[in-house]
Design an enzyme around this catalytic site. Structure first.
Site, PDB file in Angstrom:
ATOM      1  NE  ARG A   1      -6.293 -18.631   5.838  1.00  0.00           N
ATOM      2  CZ  ARG A   1      -5.378 -19.343   6.447  1.00  0.00           C
ATOM      3  NH1 ARG A   1      -5.626 -20.709   6.412  1.00  0.00           N
ATOM      4  NH2 ARG A   1      -4.524 -18.656   7.241  1.00  0.00           N
TER       5      ARG A   1
ATOM      6  CG  LEU B   1       8.687   2.404   4.605  1.00  0.00           C
ATOM      7  CD1 LEU B   1       8.048   0.970   4.078  1.00  0.00           C
ATOM      8  CD2 LEU B   1       7.308   3.312   4.725  1.00  0.00           C
TER       9      LEU B   1
ATOM     10  CG  HIS C   1      -0.100 -20.414   3.853  1.00  0.00           C
ATOM     11  ND1 HIS C   1      -1.421 -20.859   4.565  1.00  0.00           N
ATOM     12  CD2 HIS C   1       0.287 -19.934   4.874  1.00  0.00           C
ATOM     13  CE1 HIS C   1      -1.626 -20.681   5.621  1.00  0.00           C
ATOM     14  NE2 HIS C   1      -0.541 -20.086   6.202  1.00  0.00           N
TER      15      HIS C   1
ATOM     16  CE1 TYR D   1       1.168  -0.027   4.278  1.00  0.00           C
ATOM     17  CE2 TYR D   1       0.222   2.269   4.220  1.00  0.00           C
ATOM     18  CZ  TYR D   1       0.994   1.196   4.905  1.00  0.00           C
ATOM     19  OH  TYR D   1       1.445   1.460   5.868  1.00  0.00           O
TER      20      TYR D   1
ATOM     21  CD  GLU E   1      10.429   2.172  10.330  1.00  0.00           C
ATOM     22  OE1 GLU E   1      10.351   2.993   9.534  1.00  0.00           O
ATOM     23  OE2 GLU E   1       9.839   0.765   9.964  1.00  0.00           O
TER      24      GLU E   1
ATOM     25  NE  ARG F   1       6.914   3.780   0.184  1.00  0.00           N
ATOM     26  CZ  ARG F   1       6.755   4.741   1.257  1.00  0.00           C
ATOM     27  NH1 ARG F   1       7.802   4.915   1.870  1.00  0.00           N
ATOM     28  NH2 ARG F   1       5.761   5.371   1.310  1.00  0.00           N
TER      29      ARG F   1
ATOM     30  CE  LYS G   1       3.375   3.272   2.901  1.00  0.00           C
ATOM     31  NZ  LYS G   1       3.359   3.293   4.380  1.00  0.00           N
TER      32      LYS G   1
END
Ligand code: PMP
Length: 288
Positions: free
Chosen positions: A102, A208, A104, A32, A184, A51, A151
């Site tokens: 579902r 990040l 993996h 995102y 961070e 990015r 991210k």
């Protein structure tokens, strides 16, 4: 009601629907971005998109939108939300897509889910040391994963650390690794100032690569009046710093005045912050 974008369609945000079998929902399997637009003017648009493209490549999500196509999509979304009259953040989310079970393993024939929406952000006001908002933080060992440079939408580690700060009445939580080095914050990059020099941790898998961080470093170097270093920062240095700051697209550069209840320096916003903030503010719309 704001207009959102979902898989090629613009629609009212409340009408956007995604399957519960979407891998973003089941696994946090996505990337995102959050990009600020002030009255239609973006900050760091190209590096933000780049990015995201890099993040998608890192987790092998095949999304064929080019940088230019992303720019057009986001500019259209801003226009549909009367962005020339408002300050808007754009949330951009690309998950691996919706599977039929579902499992993996990465599914083969699934198209990514692309979802974007806008939200109001605060107006950037001219601020100096006398009227800037101040922040306080708590500190804790960084217990997130070892790929913090990606991210990812899987933010539980960050959310739990943010909550540690929030629950103790602070704005953020500063994190350190097992070697007692600053990484961070849970949703921000971090900086210290010592003897007039700005110091921020180097880019690696522990943090990040913030776009605001990039704009700060580039604009400070271009201005030339303050020294800035990217290097390891120990927590002892954090506790003995003259100034401590955090940065993000929504907070820009925010001065920290207390860490774990103890004043940073004299507990007031420092002079280097004021200068750096002015340099950043002058450069932010032109940086690319
Ligand atoms: N670190 C983390 C963990 C973040 O989530 C963010 C964004 N909120 C940042 C740093 C700052 O990144 P940017 O300047 O690109 O917003």
């Amino acid at each position: 009601m704001s207009t959102a974008y979902l898989n090629g369609e613009y629609l009212p945000l409340a009408e956007a629907r995604i399957s519960p079998l979407d891998r973003g929902f089941l696994f946090g399997d996505g990337i995102y971005e959050v990009i600020p637009y002030y009255c239609g003017q973006s900050v760091g648009l190209i590096p933000h998109i780049q990015r995201m493209i890099d993040g998608l490549a890192a987790i092998e999500i095949k999304c064929d939108k080019s940088l230019q196509e992303w720019t057009i999509l986001l500019d259209d979304l801003i226009a549909k939300n009367q962005g020339s009259k408002h300050n808007l953040g754009v949330y951009v989310h690309v998950s691996r897509g919706t599977d039929t079970i579902r499992n993996h393993a990465y599914p083969v024939d699934v198209s990514p889910t692309i979802f974007c929406f806008t939200f109001e952000i605060k107006e950037p006001e001219p601020v100096d040391r006398s009227n800037a908002a101040t922040y306080t933080v708590t500190t804790t060992q960084d217990l997130r994963w070892k790929r913090c440079h990606i991210k990812s939408t899987a933010l539980l580690g960050n959310v739990m650390h943010y909550q540690q700060g929030h629950a103790s009445g602070n704005s953020e939580c500063l994190l350190y690794n097992t070697d007692n080095e600053l990484t961070e914050g849970s949703s921000v990059n971090a900086y210290i100032v010592k003897d007039g020099v700005i110091i921020t941790p180097v880019l690696d898998n522990q943090i990040l690569p913030g776009i605001t961080r990039r704009i700060i470093i580039d604009s400070i170097i271009a201005d030339g009046s303050i020294k800035i270093e990217e290097r390891t920062v120990t927590m002892d240095e954090v506790h003995n710093a003259d100034e401590v700051w955090i940065s993000s697209s929504s907070k820009e550069i925010a001065p920290i005045v207390q860490i774990d209840g103890v004043n940073v320096g004299d507990g007031k916003i420092g002079p280097v912050w004021e200068k750096a903030f002015a340099i950043y503010t002058a450069a932010k719309f032109t940086h690319s």
